[in-house]
Design a protein around this motif. Structure first.
Motif, PDB file in Angstrom:
ATOM      1  N   ALA A  80      46.974  81.146   6.828  1.00 32.29           N
ATOM      2  CA  ALA A  80      45.775  80.880   6.017  1.00 32.29           C
ATOM      3  C   ALA A  80      46.075  79.859   4.930  1.00 32.29           C
ATOM      4  O   ALA A  80      45.275  78.954   4.662  1.00 32.29           O
ATOM      5  N   VAL A  81      47.247  79.997   4.316  1.00 28.00           N
ATOM      6  CA  VAL A  81      47.626  79.057   3.262  1.00 28.00           C
ATOM      7  C   VAL A  81      47.785  77.656   3.824  1.00 28.00           C
ATOM      8  O   VAL A  81      47.298  76.672   3.255  1.00 28.00           O
ATOM      9  N   GLU A  82      48.470  77.541   4.960  1.00 24.55           N
ATOM     10  CA  GLU A  82      48.698  76.222   5.561  1.00 24.55           C
ATOM     11  C   GLU A  82      47.381  75.562   5.963  1.00 24.55           C
ATOM     12  O   GLU A  82      47.191  74.351   5.770  1.00 24.55           O
ATOM     13  N   LYS A  83      46.458  76.338   6.506  1.00 19.11           N
ATOM     14  CA  LYS A  83      45.156  75.778   6.895  1.00 19.11           C
ATOM     15  C   LYS A  83      44.395  75.282   5.663  1.00 19.11           C
ATOM     16  O   LYS A  83      43.763  74.227   5.693  1.00 19.11           O
ATOM     17  N   HIS A  84      44.455  76.074   4.592  1.00 23.02           N
ATOM     18  CA  HIS A  84      43.761  75.664   3.362  1.00 23.02           C
ATOM     19  C   HIS A  84      44.369  74.386   2.800  1.00 23.02           C
ATOM     20  O   HIS A  84      43.644  73.458   2.417  1.00 23.02           O
ATOM     21  N   LEU A  85      45.705  74.320   2.744  1.00 20.29           N
ATOM     22  CA  LEU A  85      46.361  73.141   2.196  1.00 20.29           C
ATOM     23  C   LEU A  85      46.102  71.908   3.061  1.00 20.29           C
ATOM     24  O   LEU A  85      45.922  70.799   2.542  1.00 20.29           O
ATOM     25  N   ASP A  86      46.073  72.080   4.376  1.00 16.91           N
ATOM     26  CA  ASP A  86      45.759  70.955   5.269  1.00 16.91           C
ATOM     27  C   ASP A  86      44.349  70.438   5.003  1.00 16.91           C
ATOM     28  O   ASP A  86      44.107  69.224   5.013  1.00 16.91           O
ATOM     29  N   ARG A  87      43.425  71.369   4.767  1.00 14.07           N
ATOM     30  CA  ARG A  87      42.031  70.985   4.481  1.00 14.07           C
ATOM     31  C   ARG A  87      41.947  70.224   3.163  1.00 14.07           C
ATOM     32  O   ARG A  87      41.285  69.188   3.062  1.00 14.07           O
ATOM     33  N   ILE A  88      42.637  70.737   2.137  1.00 15.02           N
ATOM     34  CA  ILE A  88      42.626  70.091   0.820  1.00 15.02           C
ATOM     35  C   ILE A  88      43.258  68.702   0.905  1.00 15.02           C
ATOM     36  O   ILE A  88      42.731  67.724   0.350  1.00 15.02           O
ATOM     37  N   LYS A  89      44.390  68.593   1.597  1.00 13.19           N
ATOM     38  CA  LYS A  89      45.066  67.309   1.716  1.00 13.19           C
ATOM     39  C   LYS A  89      44.171  66.292   2.422  1.00 13.19           C
ATOM     40  O   LYS A  89      44.098  65.121   2.020  1.00 13.19           O
ATOM     41  N   LYS A  90      43.479  66.740   3.453  1.00 15.88           N
ATOM     42  CA  LYS A  90      42.562  65.854   4.167  1.00 15.88           C
ATOM     43  C   LYS A  90      41.424  65.406   3.255  1.00 15.88           C
ATOM     44  O   LYS A  90      41.020  64.237   3.260  1.00 15.88           O
ATOM     45  N   ASP A  91      40.923  66.338   2.447  1.00 16.20           N
ATOM     46  CA  ASP A  91      39.844  66.002   1.509  1.00 16.20           C
ATOM     47  C   ASP A  91      40.306  65.007   0.446  1.00 16.20           C
ATOM     48  O   ASP A  91      39.535  64.152   0.004  1.00 16.20           O
ATOM     49  N   VAL A  92      41.563  65.121   0.019  1.00 15.96           N
ATOM     50  CA  VAL A  92      42.100  64.165  -0.958  1.00 15.96           C
ATOM     51  C   VAL A  92      42.001  62.755  -0.401  1.00 15.96           C
ATOM     52  O   VAL A  92      41.577  61.815  -1.099  1.00 15.96           O
ATOM     53  N   TYR A  93      42.366  62.567   0.856  1.00 13.42           N
ATOM     54  CA  TYR A  93      42.300  61.241   1.471  1.00 13.42           C
ATOM     55  C   TYR A  93      40.855  60.802   1.718  1.00 13.42           C
ATOM     56  O   TYR A  93      40.526  59.615   1.590  1.00 13.42           O
ATOM     57  N   ILE A  94      39.990  61.761   2.060  1.00 12.32           N
ATOM     58  CA  ILE A  94      38.586  61.414   2.318  1.00 12.32           C
ATOM     59  C   ILE A  94      37.917  60.943   1.029  1.00 12.32           C
ATOM     60  O   ILE A  94      37.319  59.863   0.970  1.00 12.32           O
ATOM     61  N   PHE A  95      37.996  61.768  -0.019  1.00 15.92           N
ATOM     62  CA  PHE A  95      37.285  61.452  -1.256  1.00 15.92           C
ATOM     63  C   PHE A  95      38.073  60.492  -2.151  1.00 15.92           C
ATOM     64  O   PHE A  95      37.497  59.861  -3.029  1.00 15.92           O
ATOM     65  N   GLY A  96      39.385  60.374  -1.912  1.00 18.45           N
ATOM     66  CA  GLY A  96      40.166  59.356  -2.583  1.00 18.45           C
ATOM     67  C   GLY A  96      40.104  58.027  -1.864  1.00 18.45           C
ATOM     68  O   GLY A  96      40.661  57.039  -2.340  1.00 18.45           O
ATOM     69  N   GLN A  97      39.436  58.009  -0.709  1.00 18.22           N
ATOM     70  CA  GLN A  97      39.235  56.804   0.101  1.00 18.22           C
ATOM     71  C   GLN A  97      40.563  56.096   0.404  1.00 18.22           C
ATOM     72  O   GLN A  97      40.708  54.902   0.233  1.00 18.22           O
ATOM     73  N   GLY A  98      41.515  56.903   0.882  1.00 21.88           N
ATOM     74  CA  GLY A  98      42.813  56.365   1.247  1.00 21.88           C
ATOM     75  C   GLY A  98      42.992  56.326   2.752  1.00 21.88           C
ATOM     76  O   GLY A  98      42.099  56.680   3.524  1.00 21.88           O
ATOM     77  N   VAL A  99      44.171  55.878   3.170  1.00 24.92           N
ATOM     78  CA  VAL A  99      44.510  55.800   4.593  1.00 24.92           C
ATOM     79  C   VAL A  99      45.398  56.992   4.914  1.00 24.92           C
ATOM     80  O   VAL A  99      46.531  57.083   4.420  1.00 24.92           O
ATOM     81  N   ASP A 100      44.879  57.913   5.714  1.00 25.01           N
ATOM     82  CA  ASP A 100      45.620  59.110   6.088  1.00 25.01           C
ATOM     83  C   ASP A 100      46.520  58.783   7.276  1.00 25.01           C
ATOM     84  O   ASP A 100      46.087  58.760   8.424  1.00 25.01           O
ATOM     85  N   MET A 101      47.787  58.522   6.995  1.00 23.63           N
ATOM     86  CA  MET A 101      48.730  58.149   8.052  1.00 23.63           C
ATOM     87  C   MET A 101      49.184  59.344   8.882  1.00 23.63           C
ATOM     88  O   MET A 101      49.887  59.178   9.870  1.00 23.63           O
ATOM     89  N   ASP A 102      48.799  60.573   8.461  1.00 22.41           N
ATOM     90  CA  ASP A 102      49.191  61.749   9.237  1.00 22.41           C
ATOM     91  C   ASP A 102      48.344  61.935  10.485  1.00 22.41           C
ATOM     92  O   ASP A 102      48.664  62.747  11.348  1.00 22.41           O
TER      93      ASP A 102
END
Length: 470
Positions: free
Chosen positions: A324-346
């Motif tokens: 559950a923790v890993e899924k939440h952190l993956d979601r947050i990390k993805k949101d950082v790139y989405i709303f930070g308008q960055g390039v998600d190299m992962d």
């Protein structure tokens, strides 16, 4: 007083210019705008809020800090990663400076040299972290035109319009370290810049007074000296150039700070729980010893304990839902790139060698973010060209039209070289060879490459083999 007298409604006694400036300073220093600037700078340095987190417990019904429990503070530098990515993408390569007048272009390139390129990168970081950056043109003691970046939290702009298009004045506030005997003291200094002059102030016993030790001895003076230092002259324009991050002058952190805080908190909490796992809670049943100290000592020394009939020891440890923790952190990390308008190299959607179209899609959000900054920076460069033209006019080295100069930013996107070279070959005969060379991934300097090709043709008995299809 100029414009300042127009914004004060007369009551019993009108406020002095110094009182108005002091009010501007007080309002700015307590404003959310300045606070956000400092927060943006802190997060760029990875000084996230998690570093100040404290854990508490209750002792005798009083709340006190708990220094015994694990309190890991995992701070993630997403802010620096996204800002550096954006700045290097837009400003990593030297901007191309061009002008219709060849001589003016040469002078522009001479002044806007490699050192200026470094300054512009610093401006890009400052603007991203604080919403706006400030560049001051000035003429040094040797008579050369220079540009200096100032910390945005020390600059208070006074705009003519609510849309922040035209500067009326600039108030600069900073501290100077002095000594009274052996005691160090930070003295607050103020500069008030208009389009014609600058006035220096200092704070004494909490009041702002003219600085008689500064140039002008407390009176307004021009921006720079002319006629071998015999007299002062003003630019005719407030000598501060704003580099806005976007239309609303908001820093990049505005859009993803809460996501970073959540990521920091959850990773830190998880780390705390993992540390707590090693700190078991023991449940004793019919313990045969005399006290808990003896129990812990026996456990440590002999790896065994004494129990009575039907006695035993159980242990409790904290549970953690890793999935559950890993899924939440993956979601947050993805949101950082989405709303930070960055390039998600992962991302694994594009394979090991994505096509040009896939790469453009990958960079689309970053392009949108850079479009806003580029538009504002191009406007700032128009002011730079104006000050450069005015400088040469002042020192009698020519009259140039700054409107005929332009800047082009070269973005540093990762490319699929195979696709790019294929497209260049397919464009042979449609566009000029020079344009094809400009876009070739192996060519850094087009003029140098053309010289090399000419030299090769001169020294070779073979017919000229061009890089494209004929």
């Amino acid at each position: 007083m100029g414009f300042l007298s127009n914004i004060i409604k007369p009551v019993s006694q009108p406020m002095s210019k110094e009182d108005v400036i002091h009010t501007y300073i007080q309002d700015f220093e307590s404003s959310k705008t300045r606070k956000d600037m400092l927060t943006g700078e802190k997060y760029y340095k990875n000084e996230n809020d998690i570093n100040q987190r404290k854990l508490y417990k209750y002792v005798n019904e009083s709340k006190v800090e708990d220094t015994e429990r694990p309190n890991n503070k995992l701070s993630h530098s997403f802010a620096k990663l996204l800002v550096d990515e954006k700045v290097n993408y837009l400003l990593g390569k030297s901007p191309i400076i061009a002008a219709d007048d060849e001589k003016f272009q040469e002078k522009l390139i001479e002044i806007l040299d490699d050192e200026f390129d470094d300054t512009i990168q610093e401006i890009g970081i400052e603007s991203s972290n604080k919403g706006i950056a400030w560049l001051q043109p000035y003429i040094d003691e040797e008579g050369s035109l220079k540009f200096e970046k100032h910390d945005s939290e020390k600059i208070i702009p006074v705009w003519k319009e609510s849309s922040h298009k035209t500067l009326e004045a600039i108030i600069r506030v900073y501290y100077v370290e002095t000594y009274e005997g052996k005691e160090r003291k930070d003295v607050k200094k103020v500069e008030y810049w208009t389009k014609e002059d600058v006035t220096y102030y200092t704070y004494f016993n909490g009041s702002m007074i003219p600085d008689v030790e500064a140039p002008g001895e407390g009176e307004p003076i021009g921006h720079f000296k002319i006629n071998n230092g015999a007299e002062y002259k003003g630019w005719g324009r407030v000598p501060f150039i704003p580099f806005k991050n976007n239309t609303r002058e908001l820093n990049d952190l505005t859009y993803f700070k809460s996501l970073i805080d959540d990521y920091d908190k959850n990773t830190s909490d998880t780390s705390n729980v993992l540390d707590d796992i090693a700190r078991f809670v023991y449940i004793l049943k019919n313990y045969g010893g005399t006290d808990l100290g003896e129990f812990l000592n026996d456990l440590k020394l002999y790896k065994a304990i004494k129990v009575d009939t039907d006695g035993g020891v159980d242990k409790l440890s904290p549970d953690i839902e890793i999935d559950a923790v890993e899924k939440h952190l993956d979601r947050i990390k993805k949101d950082v790139y989405i709303f930070g308008q960055g390039v998600d190299m992962d991302t694994d959607k594009f394979g090991n060698s994505p096509s040009g179209i896939a790469l453009q899609f990958l960079y689309s959000a970053l392009d949108l973010k850079c479009d806003q900054m580029e538009r504002k920076f191009k406007k700032a460069f128009k002011y730079i060209f104006w000050f450069i033209a005015e400088y040469f006019k002042t020192i009698n080295q020519g009259i140039y039209d700054p409107k005929k100069a332009k800047v082009t930013f070269v973005r540093s996107m990762i490319i699929n070289e195979t696709d790019t070279i294929t497209n260049i070959r397919n464009s042979k005969g449609i566009v000029s060879d020079k344009t094809l060379l400009e876009h070739h991934p192996y060519v850094g300097d087009v003029d140098e490459e053309e010289s090399r090709k000419k030299e090769e043709r001169k020294n070779s008995l073979e017919p000229d083999l061009d890089f494209g299809n004929r």
